[in-house]
Design a protein around this motif. Structure first.
Motif, mmCIF file in Angstrom:
data_model
loop_
_atom_site.group_PDB
_atom_site.id
_atom_site.type_symbol
_atom_site.label_atom_id
_atom_site.label_comp_id
_atom_site.label_asym_id
_atom_site.label_seq_id
_atom_site.Cartn_x
_atom_site.Cartn_y
_atom_site.Cartn_z
ATOM 1 N N GLY A 53 0.826 -1.197 0.000
ATOM 2 C CA GLY A 53 0.000 0.000 0.000
ATOM 3 C C GLY A 53 0.854 1.237 0.000
ATOM 4 O O GLY A 53 2.035 1.200 -0.357
ATOM 5 N N LYS A 54 0.245 2.315 0.423
ATOM 6 C CA LYS A 54 0.923 3.603 0.469
ATOM 7 C C LYS A 54 1.027 4.068 1.911
ATOM 8 O O LYS A 54 0.129 3.830 2.708
ATOM 9 C CB LYS A 54 0.120 4.647 -0.318
ATOM 10 N N ARG A 55 2.078 4.799 2.189
ATOM 11 C CA ARG A 55 2.234 5.443 3.494
ATOM 12 C C ARG A 55 1.478 6.768 3.408
ATOM 13 O O ARG A 55 1.871 7.659 2.657
ATOM 14 C CB ARG A 55 3.718 5.648 3.779
ATOM 15 N N LEU A 56 0.383 6.879 4.174
ATOM 16 C CA LEU A 56 -0.525 8.009 4.039
ATOM 17 C C LEU A 56 -0.708 8.770 5.349
ATOM 18 O O LEU A 56 -0.563 8.200 6.434
ATOM 19 C CB LEU A 56 -1.906 7.530 3.572
ATOM 20 N N PHE A 57 -1.062 10.040 5.201
ATOM 21 C CA PHE A 57 -1.480 10.837 6.349
ATOM 22 C C PHE A 57 -2.349 11.992 5.861
ATOM 23 O O PHE A 57 -2.267 12.403 4.701
ATOM 24 C CB PHE A 57 -0.281 11.367 7.150
ATOM 25 N N PHE A 58 -3.199 12.492 6.752
ATOM 26 C CA PHE A 58 -3.980 13.689 6.479
ATOM 27 C C PHE A 58 -3.235 14.883 7.035
ATOM 28 O O PHE A 58 -2.646 14.806 8.122
ATOM 29 C CB PHE A 58 -5.354 13.616 7.148
ATOM 30 N N GLY A 59 -3.266 15.996 6.302
ATOM 31 C CA GLY A 59 -2.580 17.181 6.779
ATOM 32 C C GLY A 59 -3.097 18.455 6.141
ATOM 33 O O GLY A 59 -3.933 18.429 5.235
ATOM 34 N N ILE A 60 -2.569 19.559 6.647
ATOM 35 C CA ILE A 60 -2.875 20.884 6.134
ATOM 36 C C ILE A 60 -1.590 21.447 5.552
ATOM 37 O O ILE A 60 -0.557 21.472 6.230
ATOM 38 C CB ILE A 60 -3.397 21.801 7.261
ATOM 39 N N GLY A 61 -1.646 21.872 4.308
ATOM 40 C CA GLY A 61 -0.466 22.405 3.638
ATOM 41 C C GLY A 61 -0.266 23.887 3.899
ATOM 42 O O GLY A 61 -1.124 24.552 4.494
ATOM 43 N N LEU A 62 0.876 24.381 3.468
ATOM 44 C CA LEU A 62 1.214 25.792 3.605
ATOM 45 C C LEU A 62 1.224 26.452 2.229
ATOM 46 O O LEU A 62 1.555 25.818 1.230
ATOM 47 C CB LEU A 62 2.598 25.956 4.233
ATOM 48 N N ALA A 63 0.903 27.731 2.211
ATOM 49 C CA ALA A 63 0.997 28.505 0.979
ATOM 50 C C ALA A 63 2.462 28.864 0.739
ATOM 51 O O ALA A 63 3.257 28.915 1.686
ATOM 52 C CB ALA A 63 0.157 29.783 1.096
ATOM 53 N N PRO A 64 2.852 29.116 -0.523
ATOM 54 C CA PRO A 64 4.251 29.464 -0.813
ATOM 55 C C PRO A 64 4.770 30.642 0.006
ATOM 56 O O PRO A 64 5.927 30.642 0.432
ATOM 57 C CB PRO A 64 4.238 29.784 -2.309
ATOM 58 N N GLU A 65 3.936 31.649 0.265
ATOM 59 C CA GLU A 65 4.404 32.799 1.035
ATOM 60 C C GLU A 65 4.694 32.423 2.494
ATOM 61 O O GLU A 65 5.597 32.978 3.119
ATOM 62 C CB GLU A 65 3.439 33.989 0.948
ATOM 63 N N HIS A 89 -5.706 17.803 3.134
ATOM 64 C CA HIS A 89 -5.303 16.867 2.081
ATOM 65 C C HIS A 89 -4.987 15.487 2.652
ATOM 66 O O HIS A 89 -4.591 15.362 3.819
ATOM 67 C CB HIS A 89 -4.037 17.373 1.369
ATOM 68 N N LEU A 90 -5.105 14.497 1.794
ATOM 69 C CA LEU A 90 -4.555 13.179 2.061
ATOM 70 C C LEU A 90 -3.225 13.139 1.322
ATOM 71 O O LEU A 90 -3.172 13.359 0.105
ATOM 72 C CB LEU A 90 -5.477 12.070 1.543
ATOM 73 N N TYR A 91 -2.147 12.928 2.073
ATOM 74 C CA TYR A 91 -0.796 12.940 1.515
ATOM 75 C C TYR A 91 -0.250 11.522 1.390
ATOM 76 O O TYR A 91 -0.504 10.667 2.239
ATOM 77 C CB TYR A 91 0.157 13.705 2.435
ATOM 78 N N HIS A 92 0.550 11.337 0.359
ATOM 79 C CA HIS A 92 1.307 10.105 0.160
ATOM 80 C C HIS A 92 2.763 10.427 0.458
ATOM 81 O O HIS A 92 3.356 11.300 -0.174
ATOM 82 C CB HIS A 92 1.140 9.629 -1.286
ATOM 83 N N SER A 93 3.335 9.748 1.429
ATOM 84 C CA SER A 93 4.741 9.917 1.791
ATOM 85 C C SER A 93 5.548 8.883 1.014
ATOM 86 O O SER A 93 5.344 7.674 1.193
ATOM 87 C CB SER A 93 4.912 9.716 3.304
ATOM 88 N N HIS A 94 6.433 9.351 0.149
ATOM 89 C CA HIS A 94 7.210 8.426 -0.680
ATOM 90 C C HIS A 94 8.564 9.045 -1.007
ATOM 91 O O HIS A 94 8.757 10.263 -0.928
ATOM 92 C CB HIS A 94 6.441 8.064 -1.956
ATOM 93 N N THR A 95 9.491 8.208 -1.401
ATOM 94 C CA THR A 95 10.840 8.658 -1.719
ATOM 95 C C THR A 95 11.072 8.585 -3.222
ATOM 96 O O THR A 95 10.755 7.584 -3.865
ATOM 97 C CB THR A 95 11.884 7.788 -0.982
#
Length: 174
Positions: free
Chosen positions: A3-15, A151-157
């Protein structure tokens, strides 16, 4: 489990990312490099390795959450010596933030994905694995994060290192 290594999170704006990076470059002295700015976020719920069936269930659950947009104000840092984490934290944990994080954490636990042994402690990780707390010459100029989605994020290398890639987004609605 495949499967995928997943987590929910809140992202940041570029500024916001640029604001944090400038502060780190001019005001923080640490023994190693910061985490990658492209990966800065606030984790809501870590899910660990998630198969396709569980991924579908957490996505469906996340879509069912109803929460209005809100703001978080970041103005201070913290350091956890047990894992060498240096981070930014919001000035308070509001009900709206908990109204997203707690149900998502509970959903992951109910599906047997991950049970976090620690209470919810919202933060943006800036350094990992530090043996000593960094020296902060000047506190960060406070900034506000307008939270209108998570967002639902996928942690991958990949070849250039670790990536936290948003694979689904969930809008907050008034």
């Amino acid at each position: 489990m495949v499967g995928k290594r997943l987590f929910f999170g809140i992202g940041l704006a570029p500024e916001q990312t640029a604001h944090i990076q400038h502060w780190l470059d001019t005001s923080v002295i640490a023994t190693k490099a910061s985490t990658l700015p492209r990966n800065w976020h606030l984790t809501l719920a870590f899910l660990a390795q998630t198969d396709a069936s569980a991924e579908e269930k957490v996505i469906e659950f996340a879509h069912s959450l109803v929460q209005p947009p809100f703001q978080l104000r970041f103005d201070s840092t913290g350091y956890w010596s047990h894992n060498g984490l240096f981070y930014l934290r919001p000035d308070h944990i509001n009900e709206a933030l908990c109204g997203i994080a707690e149900p998502l954490r509970n959903c992951g636990e109910a599906l047997g994905l991950y049970r976090n042994p620690y209470p919810f402690a919202p933060h943006i990780t800036l350094f990992r694995g530090l043996k000593a707390e960094p020296s902060v010459r000047t506190p960060i100029e406070p900034f506000t994060l307008d939270v209108t989605e998570f967002h639902l994020y996928h942690s991958h290398t990949l070849e250039d290192g670790l990536h936290y890639t948003p694979i689904h987004s969930f809008a907050l609605s008034p």
